[in-house]
Design an enzyme around this catalytic site. Structure first.
Site, short mmCIF file in Angstrom:
data_model
loop_
_atom_site.label_atom_id
_atom_site.label_comp_id
_atom_site.label_asym_id
_atom_site.label_seq_id
_atom_site.Cartn_x
_atom_site.Cartn_y
_atom_site.Cartn_z
N GLU A 191 7.01 4.46 4.79
CA GLU A 191 6.04 4.73 3.67
C GLU A 191 4.74 4.67 4.11
O GLU A 191 3.61 3.72 3.69
CB GLU A 191 6.16 3.47 2.64
CG GLU A 191 7.58 3.90 2.07
CD GLU A 191 7.76 2.94 0.74
OE1 GLU A 191 6.85 2.35 0.22
OE2 GLU A 191 9.04 2.73 0.42
N GLU A 202 13.25 -3.54 -0.79
CA GLU A 202 12.35 -4.87 -1.26
C GLU A 202 13.29 -5.96 -1.52
O GLU A 202 12.78 -6.69 -2.40
CB GLU A 202 11.17 -4.58 -2.11
CG GLU A 202 10.32 -3.39 -1.52
CD GLU A 202 9.19 -2.91 -2.45
OE1 GLU A 202 9.35 -3.44 -3.80
OE2 GLU A 202 8.36 -2.46 -2.08
C1 GLA Z 1 6.93 0.67 -2.68
C2 GLA Z 1 8.19 1.36 -2.88
C3 GLA Z 1 7.93 2.93 -3.19
C4 GLA Z 1 6.38 3.25 -3.88
C5 GLA Z 1 5.31 2.28 -3.33
C6 GLA Z 1 4.09 2.44 -4.04
O1 GLA Z 1 6.43 0.51 -1.34
O2 GLA Z 1 9.13 1.33 -2.12
O3 GLA Z 1 8.94 3.83 -3.93
O4 GLA Z 1 6.68 2.75 -5.21
O5 GLA Z 1 5.72 0.98 -3.34
O6 GLA Z 1 3.88 3.60 -4.62
#
Ligand code: GLA
Length: 388
Positions: A283, A176
């Site tokens: 994710e 991020e």
């Molecule tokens: C982000 C992070 C993850 C997790 C998600 C929500 O995408 O990369 O590690 O914390 O948020 O759980």
């Protein structure tokens, strides 16, 4: 390990039989026959997509006790790679200065190895101050200078990556880092104010030093969005020009049921292919109670949204069907791009484990392929069918 007796012809027959059970959708059928198929008789996503990409899942909590027997069965049948949800984050491993906590991560790695699951380490540098322990940027209360922060980062990464060298196959090295503000490349943070873009370059270089065989990933959300994609590509271009060892880009894939940006995802994958990096969907989930409005209009919908909890007992059939269609289309898109996609990871095994039950407000959510009992939802069959 005994080989599964499952064959593709069996899988096609089962899919047809199962489709007959849930089409046309009848209220309440989600919990009935098709959901009750024994785990050992389910099509195996990792087998179905074996020639395309790895299928993975993020797991929270302590292993193996944090998983029920059924959850373990589903895990072993469906997935070939696991990502620890939290226990390898800096806030866990190095919560306070000089105190290292690898107990949960060690157990995770041991469990994954015993179950022949490959492991994705997540994540080394999460480029947000609130996700970095307070002490990390400081000596006492004074902010570190450039050299001291670099050294601390090198020490951290070499310790963590080095500990699992040869055991963890891939790392989300930087998480991020891109800004959501079109006017700036990187999210403002102490990382950036002290090291600038070198924070990113350094993290990759240190990770590569610590394990030259690991696949190193830059992970972020909303990078299918054209404006953020441009900032990503520009950043990658600059880093590649300096020979920074970035091997892949992780598209997080936290999408919402009312808006899955297929065309934009496709364009981002194409752009990354052209840059010569691998693509990972890292994710994946589909928020069934969309959250975007939470941030709209200066937060004025918070009070109303905080009370919104429309599906406490499960999704109605039309939404189960819509979710199945959306997931099916995503997997057809991923499969069509399998030359560059290495892995697709779901963010948790079943609905009851998802962060979307709590973020950004508390609600009963249903974003994944398995329900709270670990039973397959229509979306599971749709994903299996998309791979046939
Ligand atoms: C982000 C992070 C993850 C997790 C998600 C929500 O995408 O990369 O590690 O914390 O948020 O759980």
């Amino acid at each position: 390990m005994a080989r599964s007796p499952w064959r593709r012809s069996d899988s096609a027959a089962l899919l047809l039989a199962v489709a007959a059970l849930w089409l046309p959708p009848v209220r309440g059928q989600d919990a009935s026959a098709k959901a009750d198929v024994a785990v050992s008789a389910l099509p195996s996503l990792k087998e179905i997509y074996r020639d395309a990409f790895q299928v993975g899942v993020a797991l929270g909590g302590r292993l193996p006790d944090g998983l029920s027997e059924r959850e373990r069965d589903v895990l072993r049948r469906e997935f070939s790679t696991v990502t620890p949800e939290n226990c390898l984050k800096m806030g866990h491993v190095a919560r306070s200065r000089g105190r290292w906590d690898f107990a949960e991560a060690d157990q995770f790695v041991e469990f994954a190895e015993a179950n022949r699951l490959s492991i994705v380490g997540h994540c080394l540098l999460w480029a947000k101050d609130e996700r970095t322990p307070h002490w990390f940027f400081r000596d006492g209360e004074a902010l570190l200078g450039r050299d001291a922060l670099r050294e601390r980062l090198r020490d951290y990464i070499s310790r963590v990556v080095g500990r699992y060298r040869g055991k963890i196959a891939a790392w989300d090295v930087v998480n991020e880092a891109l800004s959501d503000d079109p006017k700036e490349a990187l999210r403002p943070s102490s990382w950036v104010s002290i090291l600038g873009e070198d924070a990113i370059a350094d993290a990759f270089t240190f990770a590569h030093e610590a394990d030259p065989d690991a696949l190193l990933i830059l992970n972020d959300y909303n990078i299918e969005n054209p404006a953020k994609r441009e900032r990503l590509l520009a950043l990658l271009g600059r880093l590649k020009a300096k020979n920074v060892p970035i091997h892949g880009v992780g598209i997080q894939g936290h999408w919402e049921i009312d808006h899955v940006p297929y065309a934009e995802i496709k364009d981002t994958i194409a752009a990354l292919r052209a840059m010569g990096v691998k693509v990972l969907i890292t994710e994946l989930d589909l928020d069934m109670i969309p959250r975007s409005k939470w941030w709209a209009d200066g937060g004025k919908h918070h009070a109303e949204l905080s009370k919104l909890n429309p599906y406490p007992k499960g999704l109605p059939d039309d939404l189960l069907k819509l979710q199945a269609d959306r997931y099916g289309e995503l997997f057809r898109l991923f499969k069509a791009n399998a030359d560059v996609i290495d892995r697709v990871t779901f963010w948790n095994l079943h609905d009851g484990q998802s962060w979307l039950n709590d973020f950004p407000w508390r609600r009963v959510n249903h974003p994944l392929l398995f329900d709270r009992q670990g039973k397959p939802k229509p979306a599971f069959w749709s994903v299996a069918g998309a791979g046939e």
